[in-house]
Structures are given as C-alpha cells and as structure tokens.
Design an enzyme around this catalytic site. Sequence first.
Site, PDB file in Angstrom:
ATOM      1  N   GLU A 178      -0.439  13.629  27.256  1.00 44.94           N
ATOM      2  CA  GLU A 178      -0.839  14.059  25.916  1.00 44.94           C
ATOM      3  C   GLU A 178      -1.751  15.284  25.902  1.00 44.94           C
ATOM      4  OE1 GLU A 178      -2.397  10.671  23.780  1.00 44.94           O
ATOM      5  OE2 GLU A 178      -0.475   9.642  23.816  1.00 44.94           O
TER       6      GLU A 178
ATOM      7  N   GLU B  39       4.584   5.508  26.297  1.00 43.52           N
ATOM      8  CA  GLU B  39       3.543   4.664  25.692  1.00 43.52           C
ATOM      9  C   GLU B  39       3.997   4.257  24.306  1.00 43.52           C
ATOM     10  OE1 GLU B  39      -0.496   6.160  25.425  1.00 43.52           O
ATOM     11  OE2 GLU B  39      -0.385   6.959  27.463  1.00 43.52           O
TER      12      GLU B  39
HETATM   13  C1  FCB Z   1      -2.900   7.275  23.742  1.00 43.11           C
HETATM   14  C2  FCB Z   1      -3.530   7.445  25.098  1.00 43.11           C
HETATM   15  C3  FCB Z   1      -3.847   6.137  25.779  1.00 43.11           C
HETATM   16  C4  FCB Z   1      -4.369   5.098  24.825  1.00 43.11           C
HETATM   17  C5  FCB Z   1      -3.474   4.983  23.623  1.00 43.11           C
HETATM   18  C6  FCB Z   1      -3.889   3.939  22.638  1.00 43.11           C
HETATM   19  O1  FCB Z   1      -3.133   8.405  22.961  1.00 43.11           O
HETATM   20  O2  FCB Z   1      -2.670   8.170  25.927  1.00 43.11           O
HETATM   21  O3  FCB Z   1      -4.734   6.408  26.828  1.00 43.11           O
HETATM   22  O4  FCB Z   1      -5.672   5.367  24.502  1.00 43.11           O
HETATM   23  O5  FCB Z   1      -3.399   6.217  22.962  1.00 43.11           O
END
Ligand code: FCB
Length: 452
Positions: A175, A361
Amino acid sequence: MILTDLPTAIQRSDFASDFLWGVSTSAYQIEGAAAEDGRVPSIWDTFSATPGKVRDGSSGAVACDHYHRWEEDLDLAQAMGLNSYRFSIAWPRIFNGVDAEPNAKGLAFYSKLVDAMLARGLQPWCTLYHWDLPQYLEDRGGWANRATIDAFLHYADVVSKHLGERVRHWITHNEPWCTAMHGNWDGMHAPGNKSLPLALQVCHNVLVSHGLAVPLIRANVPGAKVGIALSLHPVKAASDGAADRQAVLRHDALRNRWFLDALYGRGYPELALQLVGRDAPQVLPGDMEAIAATMDFLGVNYYFPEVVRDAPEQYPLRTSIVYPQDRQRTDFGWEVSPQGLVELLERVARDYPAGDLYVTENGSSYDDHLDADGAVNDTARRDYLVRHLAAVRDAIAAGANIKGYFAWSLLDNFEWAEGYLRRFGLTYIDYPTQRRILKQSGRWYSAFLQAE
Ligand code: FCB
C-alpha cells in the site's frame, strides 16, 4: 460445506483446485520483541512513542509476541487448512545502520519462519516493506530522499538472496498510498508529516524503489513471482449530479489510477498532474520506465468503497469523502460492500494488463468479546468473509483472473493509529495472557477450507 443461513451459498469447490487460500500479517503489527536480537527502532516505534499519535497510546513493542510465538501461530494457520501465508520482513531487524552489515540474527528469524511455513504446507508470500522504515533512514529524509531507494534495493537484494531458494512470491511494497499519504500528507501514520508535495515525492520514490526491485529479485530468485500490493477503492458518487460524478474522476485519478497507470506504463494520470500542479513529484529520466517494470501479479487490498462529493474548497482534488447513513458498516465504520470488491476486481482486470490477481488483504474490524464459555462469536465478521469470498467467486465468473485470497488477518494485532482498539483477526488475542482463540469466523474459514 454449503452455507444455507447466509444469502450466498459458497464452497471451496467453487474455486480452482490450485487457488491460494491464505491469511495476511505484517511484522510491526504482530512481532513485538522491538529491541531483541539487534532490531533497531522503526518510524513506527518513534511515532507510537509520540503522545497523541496512537489512539490508545500503545505501540507494537509487544503486540502479539509473534517473535516468540511464531510456531504456535503457524500451527494455527496450518490447522485452519490454509495453503499460503503472507508475512512481512522488519527491515530494522536486517540492517541497524546505513552502512551496516546484515544482521545475522534478523535473517535467521525469517529463515526459520519460512522453513516452518514450508514444513506446514504454507506457501510463503513475503512483503519487503509494510511501513516499518528504519528510523535512521527517516533521520536522513526517509523516502523523500532518493538514497532510501538505494537502501531499499540493498535490503531487497540481501533478503531475496537469503530466502530466495525457499520463497518464490515477493511483494515489494504494501500500500504505497498509505506509506506516502497517511505518512506524509494527513499525518495519520508514521512519520506523521503533513505536506502534499512531500507525500507525492515519497509516493514517487517508493514506486521507483518497487520498479527497480522487480528485476533485482528476479535475478536473485529463479522462478520468482514479483508484484506489489495496492490499497484500491471503488469510488462512488455521493449523488447522481454531474458535479459529484466529476468528483469521482478526480478522486479516482489520484487514489487509484496514480498507481495503476504508472505501474502499467501509462505514466501518472494527466488529470491528477493537473490537480496537484506544482506539488507534483520530481521525476528523473528513466523513473517512469523503472516503475513500469513488468510484474508477475498484482495484489489488491480491498476493504471498502469510497463515496465522494464535489467540494471546491478542498485542495487539490476538490472532493470530499462522505459517509452515507444508509450503509451497512463494520464497528470501525468501514462500509461493508462485497459488490465493491466484484467491481474493483473486474475493473482492474478489464482496464489493465494485470495478469494474475490476488486479493492480498480483505477483512473487517468488530468489537469482539470473549464470551464466558471461552468462545468469540463474531458472526458479523464471518458473514463479511463469506460474502467477500462470494464476491471473489463472482468476479472470477465474470472473467477476472483471481488466483488467491488472503484474509486480513490471522490474529488481532496492532492496528496502527488505532492501536489495539480495532480487532481484525480470525483469531482473538487475549492480550494480557497472549492466548490465541480461533473466532467463529476463523472456525468457519477452516471448515470451508477442509470440507469435502
Ligand atoms: C491495511 C494495512 C494492514 C491493516 C489493514 C486493516 O491498510 O495494509 O496493515 O492495517 O489495513
């Protein structure tokens, strides 16, 4: 296992047999052991120690104590029936200074971690940078200083050589939006700066470091698959009005296309460059070509759609994010929209030559409680998971080339500026005892994965 109590029946056999089923974690959020075996402070240690930066005043100094409990944690991942595991390396464990030799103890930790994954049938997915820049690099300008690009490449070189025979899947950065913008524009994350030009320069330098790392990792690791994990949001208009629909284009240009266009060789979007004007980053000859290094996959981190309205007073995008009342939300306030994931994956697959896509994620935060009988009945998180897996299935059916799904996260953990106030785990952590308790969501995922 077919779920009948949810709107969407779903089963593992709806997916290809080689589909990757994983969980995602990151070093600073789970490891703890902040001063052990030669680890030096990262920007998150400094930021957490600054009053007012982390909501509950906490830090990752102990976190889930994963540095000592990694065997139990990987046992848990194996017992759930996962076949892959995404983790990140703490750069401050590997180098303790600008000209330092690699720290053998730091390398040894990740080496045994990777061996333990392989022994448990978990394919290791290694993220090199999940936000924990060594503080000594921040002290000389951090990511805004191009010397940090060189330091990152050296770090990537050492780590990929060390683990490369065993780790085939590499994510350069997690990110970059958050690294750059939360770290340096809104200041919500470490190092906590508040300057748009600085944030855009950081963003650019991070992307250059990614692009230069891709061939380097490939050279070190035969058969390596290298990509990046982007936090992407479908962008929606707050109303049907023309002004709000234009706002969507402006917001999307910086929030999503800035990354996607650049990574796929189209340069930064003209619209975004116009909006940021003189605050645009300095781009050296060759940078855009470097950023566009061909990747083997794209990692998509998805949580929620962003809804925007026209807001002429807001520099530079002239948009403002709004939170419509009528949406289902997690306890963190994030909108629950599986449909957003379908749209996002279809869009990326349609608009970019991204090849293999992985959801690297996806998850939800709820205020879980340990019941008297020792269970954590996080039905809302289970439903979130089921519905988002159904969304992945639907996006595949619509033609998106999605090869795996990593739930965020294996464990409750240190949620950055929110500290321990937010729980995202499929496993509950009872912090005072460090006991791990698989939640209903984790038990569902496990049953789903192990059903005939
Ligand atoms: C993302 C991050 C991860 C975690 C999630 C909830 O943005 O990559 O580390 O904090 O959010």
